[in-house]
Design an enzyme around this catalytic site. Structure first.
Site, mmCIF file in Angstrom:
data_model
loop_
_atom_site.group_PDB
_atom_site.id
_atom_site.type_symbol
_atom_site.label_atom_id
_atom_site.label_comp_id
_atom_site.label_asym_id
_atom_site.label_seq_id
_atom_site.Cartn_x
_atom_site.Cartn_y
_atom_site.Cartn_z
ATOM 1 N N GLY A 36 0.831 -1.270 -0.077
ATOM 2 C CA GLY A 36 0.146 -0.043 0.027
ATOM 3 C C GLY A 36 0.728 1.268 -0.083
ATOM 4 C CG ASP A 95 -7.946 1.435 10.407
ATOM 5 O OD1 ASP A 95 -8.596 2.157 11.655
ATOM 6 O OD2 ASP A 95 -8.471 0.738 9.554
ATOM 7 C CE LYS A 123 -8.972 4.280 8.410
ATOM 8 N NZ LYS A 123 -9.732 3.324 7.343
ATOM 9 C CG PHE A 144 -11.985 0.101 3.564
ATOM 10 C CD1 PHE A 144 -11.178 -0.484 4.319
ATOM 11 C CD2 PHE A 144 -11.886 0.238 1.987
ATOM 12 C CE1 PHE A 144 -10.256 -1.388 3.944
ATOM 13 C CE2 PHE A 144 -10.733 -0.786 1.495
ATOM 14 C CZ PHE A 144 -10.127 -1.661 2.490
ATOM 15 C CG ASP A 151 -5.565 -3.378 -1.358
ATOM 16 O OD1 ASP A 151 -5.945 -4.513 -1.510
ATOM 17 O OD2 ASP A 151 -4.861 -2.968 -0.519
ATOM 18 N NE ARG A 157 -2.350 -3.162 -3.849
ATOM 19 C CZ ARG A 157 -2.327 -3.121 -2.651
ATOM 20 N NH1 ARG A 157 -1.966 -1.996 -1.988
ATOM 21 N NH2 ARG A 157 -2.560 -4.408 -2.011
#
Length: 173
Positions: A36, A95, A123, A144, A151, A157
């Site tokens: 990512g 996250d 987040k 999300f 992704d 992506r």
């Protein structure tokens, strides 16, 4: 759309300048957390003048879902020596905190001079571990998101921006 390509690049340029100042004259090992963070890492390294060595690590905790399984597995370890170096972990999103805490703790076992965290997106509402990033691109709501390397089930992506994934795509409400 949550963040445009221009918003991303402007903030990344600012982070690059800050990192260059903070790590000037230090033996920096910049670690991209695959997959990512690849777009963020690449653009950040281009925005950060000065010397550093790159390495890559990969962890898995999501599978194909939108929530962490709670179990983190190291799927690609670092190949560069860590001892005595300043390590900067660069990830797409902080996250739950599970992956970054796992990887930070793993790297600390190799006696680096320091370990700091740099994330594109933070987040905080999704946090399950007590961990925070030293460098943050943007703080966002607990939604999300996809694009710019992030992704859903290995898709999206390649979007040049960050967008919120519609819940009907992943079966959410």
């Amino acid at each position: 759309m949550l963040l445009t390509r221009q918003q991303l690049q402007t903030r990344i340029d600012e982070l690059g300048a800050q990192l260059a100042a903070d790590y000037a004259g230090k033996d920096l090992l910049a670690v991209c957390i695959l997959r990512g963070a690849t777009h963020f890492f690449s653009d950040l390294m281009l925005a950060m003048p000065g010397e550093c060595v790159y390495d890559f690590a990969a962890c898995s905790s999501y599978g194909g879902g939108v929530r962490s399984s709670g179990t983190v597995t190291l799927t690609r370890d670092l190949t560069e020596p860590v001892e005595g170096r300043h390590v900067l972990l660069i990830d797409d999103v902080l996250d739950s905190g599970l992956t970054l805490r796992f990887l930070r703790d793993h790297i600390l076992q190799s006696k680096p001079a320091s370990v700091r965290l740099c994330v594109l997106l933070d987040k905080p509402q999704g946090r399950r571990e007590e961990i925070s990033a030293d460098y943050v691109g943007f703080t966002i709501a607990n939604e999300f998101v996809v694009g710019y390397g992030l992704d859903y089930d290995q898709r999206y992506r390649n979007l040049p921006y960050v967008g919120v994934l519609k819940p009907e795509i992943y079966g959410g409400k």
